[in-house]
Enzyme design. Sequence first.
Site, PDB file in Angstrom:
ATOM      1  N   ARG A 168     -44.396  -5.437  13.057  1.00 19.29           N
ATOM      2  CA  ARG A 168     -43.298  -5.773  14.020  1.00 19.29           C
ATOM      3  C   ARG A 168     -42.904  -4.786  15.181  1.00 19.29           C
ATOM      4  O   ARG A 168     -42.380  -4.822  16.347  1.00 19.29           O
ATOM      5  CB  ARG A 168     -41.772  -5.858  13.388  1.00 19.29           C
ATOM      6  CG  ARG A 168     -41.469  -4.668  12.844  1.00 19.29           C
ATOM      7  CD  ARG A 168     -40.223  -4.673  11.876  1.00 19.29           C
ATOM      8  NE  ARG A 168     -38.999  -5.383  12.303  1.00 19.29           N
ATOM      9  CZ  ARG A 168     -37.709  -4.263  12.644  1.00 19.29           C
ATOM     10  NH1 ARG A 168     -38.263  -3.293  12.429  1.00 19.29           N
ATOM     11  NH2 ARG A 168     -36.862  -4.957  12.728  1.00 19.29           N
ATOM     12  N   TRP A 175     -42.168  10.347  16.242  1.00 17.72           N
ATOM     13  CA  TRP A 175     -42.574  11.135  14.988  1.00 17.72           C
ATOM     14  C   TRP A 175     -43.606  10.393  14.391  1.00 17.72           C
ATOM     15  O   TRP A 175     -44.493  11.269  14.054  1.00 17.72           O
ATOM     16  CB  TRP A 175     -41.972  11.707  14.409  1.00 17.72           C
ATOM     17  CG  TRP A 175     -41.280  10.945  13.131  1.00 17.72           C
ATOM     18  CD1 TRP A 175     -40.826   9.784  13.243  1.00 17.72           C
ATOM     19  CD2 TRP A 175     -41.117  11.448  11.697  1.00 17.72           C
ATOM     20  NE1 TRP A 175     -40.270   9.147  11.970  1.00 17.72           N
ATOM     21  CE2 TRP A 175     -40.686  10.235  11.092  1.00 17.72           C
ATOM     22  CE3 TRP A 175     -41.394  12.514  11.054  1.00 17.72           C
ATOM     23  CZ2 TRP A 175     -40.240  10.411   9.551  1.00 17.72           C
ATOM     24  CZ3 TRP A 175     -40.928  12.450   9.823  1.00 17.72           C
ATOM     25  CH2 TRP A 175     -40.661  11.354   8.849  1.00 17.72           C
ATOM     26  N   SER A 222     -33.369  10.497  19.835  1.00 17.47           N
ATOM     27  CA  SER A 222     -34.914  10.842  19.737  1.00 17.47           C
ATOM     28  C   SER A 222     -35.277  10.661  18.427  1.00 17.47           C
ATOM     29  O   SER A 222     -34.558   9.628  17.524  1.00 17.47           O
ATOM     30  CB  SER A 222     -35.017  12.359  20.122  1.00 17.47           C
ATOM     31  OG  SER A 222     -36.334  12.922  20.146  1.00 17.47           O
ATOM     32  N   ASP A 293     -29.286  -2.368  18.732  1.00 16.33           N
ATOM     33  CA  ASP A 293     -29.834  -3.912  19.303  1.00 16.33           C
ATOM     34  C   ASP A 293     -30.722  -4.368  18.548  1.00 16.33           C
ATOM     35  O   ASP A 293     -30.854  -5.790  18.098  1.00 16.33           O
ATOM     36  CB  ASP A 293     -30.595  -3.487  20.784  1.00 16.33           C
ATOM     37  CG  ASP A 293     -29.587  -3.460  21.823  1.00 16.33           C
ATOM     38  OD1 ASP A 293     -28.734  -2.763  21.607  1.00 16.33           O
ATOM     39  OD2 ASP A 293     -29.732  -3.868  22.980  1.00 16.33           O
ATOM     40  N   GLU A 294     -31.739  -3.536  17.766  1.00 17.73           N
ATOM     41  CA  GLU A 294     -32.637  -4.090  16.961  1.00 17.73           C
ATOM     42  C   GLU A 294     -32.441  -4.573  15.551  1.00 17.73           C
ATOM     43  O   GLU A 294     -33.153  -5.042  14.837  1.00 17.73           O
ATOM     44  CB  GLU A 294     -34.022  -3.295  16.913  1.00 17.73           C
ATOM     45  CG  GLU A 294     -33.760  -1.882  16.157  1.00 17.73           C
ATOM     46  CD  GLU A 294     -32.849  -0.584  16.809  1.00 17.73           C
ATOM     47  OE1 GLU A 294     -33.073   0.265  16.325  1.00 17.73           O
ATOM     48  OE2 GLU A 294     -32.185  -1.081  17.816  1.00 17.73           O
ATOM     49  N   ASP A 326     -34.757   5.931   7.755  1.00 19.40           N
ATOM     50  CA  ASP A 326     -33.989   5.011   7.976  1.00 19.40           C
ATOM     51  C   ASP A 326     -34.040   3.872   6.902  1.00 19.40           C
ATOM     52  O   ASP A 326     -35.068   3.007   7.101  1.00 19.40           O
ATOM     53  CB  ASP A 326     -33.669   4.328   9.321  1.00 19.40           C
ATOM     54  CG  ASP A 326     -34.986   4.126   9.845  1.00 19.40           C
ATOM     55  OD1 ASP A 326     -35.995   4.637   9.613  1.00 19.40           O
ATOM     56  OD2 ASP A 326     -35.146   3.388  10.858  1.00 19.40           O
ATOM     57  N   GLU A 509     -47.325   0.524   5.491  1.00 20.19           N
ATOM     58  CA  GLU A 509     -46.311   1.603   5.937  1.00 20.19           C
ATOM     59  C   GLU A 509     -45.998   2.496   4.846  1.00 20.19           C
ATOM     60  O   GLU A 509     -45.729   3.533   5.101  1.00 20.19           O
ATOM     61  CB  GLU A 509     -45.151   0.938   6.415  1.00 20.19           C
ATOM     62  CG  GLU A 509     -44.060   1.659   7.080  1.00 20.19           C
ATOM     63  CD  GLU A 509     -43.002   0.832   7.273  1.00 20.19           C
ATOM     64  OE1 GLU A 509     -42.072   1.302   8.341  1.00 20.19           O
ATOM     65  OE2 GLU A 509     -42.506  -0.351   6.944  1.00 20.19           O
TER      66      GLU A 509
END
Length: 549
Positions: A168, A175, A222, A293-294, A326, A509
């Site tokens: 996605r 990073w 950032s 937003d995402e 996150d 991932e």
Amino acid sequence: MLNQKIQNPNPDELMIEVDLCYELDPYELKLDEMIEAEPEPEMIEGLPASDALTPADRYLELFEHVQSAKIFPDSKTFPDCAPKMDPLDILIRYRKVRRHRDFDLRKFVENHFWLPEVYSSEYVSDPQNSLKEHIDQLWPVLTREPQDHIPWSSLLALPQSYIVPGGRFSETYYWDSYFTMLGLAESGREDLLKCMADNFAWMIENYGHIPNGNRTYYLSRSQPPVFALMVELFEEDGVRGARRYLDHLKMEYAFWMDGAESLIPNQAYRHVVRMPDGSLLNRYWDDRDTPRDESWLEDVETAKHSGRPPNEVYRDLRAGAASGWDYSSRWLRDTGRLASIRTTQFIPIDLNAFLFKLESAIANISALKGEKETEALFRQKASARRDAVNRYLWDDENGIYRDYDWRREQLALFSAAAIVPLYVGMANHEQADRLANAVRSRLLTPGGILASEYETGEQWDKPNGWAPLQWMAIQGFKMYGDDLLGDEIARNWLKTVNQFYLEQHKLIEKYHIADGVPREGGGGEYPLQDGFGWTNGVVRRLIGLYGEP
């Protein structure tokens, strides 16, 4: 403690439920005594006017309607759409037709927006390829070429080619890119390294910092500041001389330290916290306090169940995204509940280690250029940060680094973030030895090292292992002479990735590594992504060091 739901009695309007399961923390009663000089939200210095608006700003109630209606399974899809005409005209049309009986929101969006391009179907893995061959063949698939900026699109154009993580994620991430670059260097792709070096320098020049990613909705924050590590990599691999980036490193440092000089003890501004003894340490921050937003719908739902002012929750969710972790138990007051997130109240060990590296890099490059005053200044800054970290974030009783809750004035949880001080050379040998013992007993598994000890359902916790954490642990322990532990982590991780690749013919991932049987990692706000940039980068570098598993 309050525990009730407020419902709108008007059945014709949207039902609103607010979970007030929240008890005021006694430490928070003290907050009025602390002055936190927060900046006005959405103030982003140096942001070109044409890119200032995020999709949420631009489409207002249309954006909220689309996200609330869940017409796309992924909240990131609509923010990544590009308008087919002037957004103001789209908004006017929407306001004219939205109450019509036959109004179809999905069709309206499809008629007025270009949906994001999907790349994942373009590549089919060859099961006959070795892990090394698979990674080398993926670099072109994950490469995006510079293109003209589509008017009013959230995608920020970059001057050179860049690598995306995959899945996605169709933009470059700060990073992530450093760990991807490790593999590019090993694969001999100096061309892409040069392009990415130029892109990050360009972003610093144009935006005053490197944003989370090249989207308008990422400009207000950032990610972990690893540009100094990138510069070191460029120098080591002969891609670019480090001296040319000194001004960029100074600009990034100014971004992270903005407002520091005006703070008094127990005061914070943006990324900086003045500790009770007057020393300066940093935290993660986002200049906005609105839903991302995402992840708009997810954030609204999280805030709804927090019992706190929504803007506080949104800020902490955004700061958690800025951390790269996150989400994780590191940021939660109640480890089982995302709504208890308090990211801005924690002084993270990894962030301050990365900033120590930034200060040291500025000092070192200044020395190469003969700028003795600048060298001395930044050596002093790095030394002061190391001392402050040792006072506040080193747990001498247990021999570990931990995050620090600066509002409660107490140490927080232990996680794999504790290995970053070793990776950047900030620890002493005694600290490294004691931390090695803790990692062996608390985080090491047959599959690598865990993100944390806690099972919360969040993706940066047990049972998951992540490529960047493995790399920093391997190199960090080896730098301090513990080759045995470093090599064990490397072998375990290569075995995990290779075993999964042999079964599924892809890299992903994150991996479930808690029980020695590698499988897909879970948790998080979105389905597991494959590709995957930083996994490819770390594994390719490790293959260069250890050979194919």
